[in-house]
Write a protein that holds these residues in place. Structure first.
Motif, PDB file in Angstrom:
ATOM      1  N   GLU A 124      12.815   5.891  -9.472  1.00 56.28           N
ATOM      2  CA  GLU A 124      11.877   6.894 -10.207  1.00 56.28           C
ATOM      3  C   GLU A 124      10.534   7.442  -9.411  1.00 56.28           C
ATOM      4  N   CYS A 125      10.254   6.637  -8.387  1.00 59.05           N
ATOM      5  CA  CYS A 125       9.033   7.128  -7.696  1.00 59.05           C
ATOM      6  C   CYS A 125       9.225   7.488  -6.036  1.00 59.05           C
ATOM      7  N   LYS A 126      10.040   7.118  -5.388  1.00 61.77           N
ATOM      8  CA  LYS A 126      10.298   7.260  -4.140  1.00 61.77           C
ATOM      9  C   LYS A 126       9.990   8.651  -3.369  1.00 61.77           C
ATOM     10  N   ASP A 127      10.253   9.745  -4.341  1.00 65.26           N
ATOM     11  CA  ASP A 127       9.674  11.039  -4.042  1.00 65.26           C
ATOM     12  C   ASP A 127       7.962  11.123  -3.876  1.00 65.26           C
ATOM     13  N   LEU A 128       7.360  10.373  -4.389  1.00 67.61           N
ATOM     14  CA  LEU A 128       6.028  10.567  -4.424  1.00 67.61           C
ATOM     15  C   LEU A 128       5.115  10.191  -3.301  1.00 67.61           C
ATOM     16  N   TRP A 129       5.828   9.112  -2.621  1.00 63.51           N
ATOM     17  CA  TRP A 129       5.194   8.659  -1.262  1.00 63.51           C
ATOM     18  C   TRP A 129       5.643   9.128  -0.016  1.00 63.51           C
ATOM     19  N   GLU A 130       4.771   9.077   0.912  1.00 57.48           N
ATOM     20  CA  GLU A 130       5.338   9.350   2.263  1.00 57.48           C
ATOM     21  C   GLU A 130       5.178   8.255   3.207  1.00 57.48           C
TER      22      GLU A 130
ATOM     23  N   ASP B  98     -16.694   0.747   8.678  1.00 58.42           N
ATOM     24  CA  ASP B  98     -15.922   1.211   9.390  1.00 58.42           C
ATOM     25  C   ASP B  98     -14.644   0.287   9.247  1.00 58.42           C
ATOM     26  N   VAL B  99     -14.796  -1.059   8.781  1.00 58.86           N
ATOM     27  CA  VAL B  99     -13.497  -1.894   8.846  1.00 58.86           C
ATOM     28  C   VAL B  99     -12.729  -1.730   7.488  1.00 58.86           C
ATOM     29  N   VAL B 100     -13.129  -0.817   6.720  1.00 54.81           N
ATOM     30  CA  VAL B 100     -12.454  -0.698   5.348  1.00 54.81           C
ATOM     31  C   VAL B 100     -11.462   0.546   5.488  1.00 54.81           C
ATOM     32  N   ASP B 101     -10.384   0.450   5.295  1.00 55.96           N
ATOM     33  CA  ASP B 101      -9.250   1.432   5.042  1.00 55.96           C
ATOM     34  C   ASP B 101      -9.234   2.148   3.730  1.00 55.96           C
ATOM     35  N   ASP B 102      -9.784   3.245   3.365  1.00 55.18           N
ATOM     36  CA  ASP B 102      -9.334   3.871   2.188  1.00 55.18           C
ATOM     37  C   ASP B 102      -8.472   5.032   1.995  1.00 55.18           C
ATOM     38  N   SER B 103      -7.739   5.028   2.922  1.00 58.20           N
ATOM     39  CA  SER B 103      -6.701   6.183   3.095  1.00 58.20           C
ATOM     40  C   SER B 103      -5.523   6.216   2.166  1.00 58.20           C
ATOM     41  N   TYR B 104      -5.241   5.138   1.699  1.00 58.19           N
ATOM     42  CA  TYR B 104      -3.995   4.787   0.783  1.00 58.19           C
ATOM     43  C   TYR B 104      -4.374   5.418  -0.829  1.00 58.19           C
ATOM     44  N   THR B 105      -3.442   5.636  -1.342  1.00 59.35           N
ATOM     45  CA  THR B 105      -3.467   6.109  -2.734  1.00 59.35           C
ATOM     46  C   THR B 105      -3.524   4.970  -3.835  1.00 59.35           C
ATOM     47  N   TYR B 106      -2.665   3.918  -3.746  1.00 61.47           N
ATOM     48  CA  TYR B 106      -2.349   2.860  -4.416  1.00 61.47           C
ATOM     49  C   TYR B 106      -2.228   1.650  -3.762  1.00 61.47           C
TER      50      TYR B 106
ATOM     51  N   TYR C  89       0.724  -1.185   0.185  1.00 61.34           N
ATOM     52  CA  TYR C  89       0.130   0.058  -0.243  1.00 61.34           C
ATOM     53  C   TYR C  89       0.954   1.502   0.121  1.00 61.34           C
ATOM     54  N   PHE C  90       0.608   2.211  -0.991  1.00 58.52           N
ATOM     55  CA  PHE C  90       1.246   3.577  -1.042  1.00 58.52           C
ATOM     56  C   PHE C  90       0.366   4.491  -0.641  1.00 58.52           C
ATOM     57  N   TRP C  91       0.960   5.553   0.080  1.00 52.73           N
ATOM     58  CA  TRP C  91       0.169   6.783   0.469  1.00 52.73           C
ATOM     59  C   TRP C  91       1.001   7.734  -0.042  1.00 52.73           C
ATOM     60  N   PHE C  92       0.684   8.597  -0.935  1.00 49.14           N
ATOM     61  CA  PHE C  92       1.379   9.641  -1.606  1.00 49.14           C
ATOM     62  C   PHE C  92       1.357  10.999  -0.760  1.00 49.14           C
ATOM     63  N   LYS C  93       2.468  11.728  -0.953  1.00 48.25           N
ATOM     64  CA  LYS C  93       2.609  13.125  -0.317  1.00 48.25           C
ATOM     65  C   LYS C  93       1.440  14.078  -0.778  1.00 48.25           C
ATOM     66  N   ASN C  94       1.020  13.878  -1.838  1.00 51.05           N
ATOM     67  CA  ASN C  94       0.004  14.800  -2.800  1.00 51.05           C
ATOM     68  C   ASN C  94      -0.512  13.728  -3.816  1.00 51.05           C
ATOM     69  N   PRO C  95      -1.792  13.003  -2.963  1.00 53.47           N
ATOM     70  CA  PRO C  95      -2.504  12.034  -3.988  1.00 53.47           C
ATOM     71  C   PRO C  95      -3.254  12.839  -5.028  1.00 53.47           C
TER      72      PRO C  95
END
Length: 126
Positions: free
Chosen positions: A110-116, A75-83, A32-38
Motif C-alpha cells: 500500500e505504501c512502497k510508492d511513497l518512500w525513496e 550536529d549529531v541529530v539527523d532530522d532528514s527522515y520523514t517517519y 526510518y522512512f524517507w519519502f519521495k515527497n515529504p
C-alpha cells in the motif's frame, strides 16, 4: 508551529491506558522512512493509516512507536527522515515472522510508492 505539530503527533501516536503495552527489551526493530515527497499530506495520511492498521493487526509486534523528526538543534541529530517506527518483539524469530506476515506485506504494498529510502536498525537488548 513546531510545538503544535509535536503536540498533535504526540496525541495521535501516543498509547493511552487502554492500549499501553509493556516495552519488550528482547528485540527492537527501528525503521526510518524517507519519502519521495515529504510535504504530500495525502501520502502522509495514507501512510499513517496503513501503518496503524498493520500494527494493530500484527500477530508479532509487542509494542510500537511511530514518530516524526523534531527540528535538529545539535550536529549529531539527523532530522532528514520523514517517519520513524520502533517495534519490539519477544525474539529475533518473532521479528522474522513479522517480516512475512500478511499485515506487514499489505502495508508495504500500500505504501512502497511513497518512500525513496528505508533504513532499518535491529537490536538485541542487553
Amino acid at each position: 508551529m513546531l510545538l503544535l505539530v509535536g503536540a498533535i503527533s504526540g496525541t495521535c501516536f501516543a498509547q493511552d491506558g487502554n492500549t499501553m503495552k509493556t516495552f519488550d527489551p528482547a528485540f527492537a526493530h527501528t525503521v526510518y522512512f524517507w519519502f519521495k515527497n515529504p510535504d504530500d499530506s495525502d501520502g502522509r495520511a495514507r501512510f499513517e493509516s496503513s501503518l496503524k492498521k498493520f500494527l494493530k493487526n500484527s500477530k508479532y509486534a509487542k509494542t510500537d512507536f511511530i514518530g516524526i523528526p523534531p527540528k535538529a538543534t545539535r550536529d549529531v541529530v539527523d532530522d532528514s527522515y520523514t517517519y520513524s517506527l520502533i517495534v519490539t518483539f519477544d525474539s529475533a524469530e518473532s521479528q522474522e515472522n513479522y517480516q512475512n506476515e500478511e499485515a506487514h506485506l499489505l502495508f508495504i504494498e500500500e505504501c512502497k510508492d511513497l518512500w525513496e529510502r528505508v533504513v532499518v536498525y535491529d537490536s538485541f537488548g542487553l
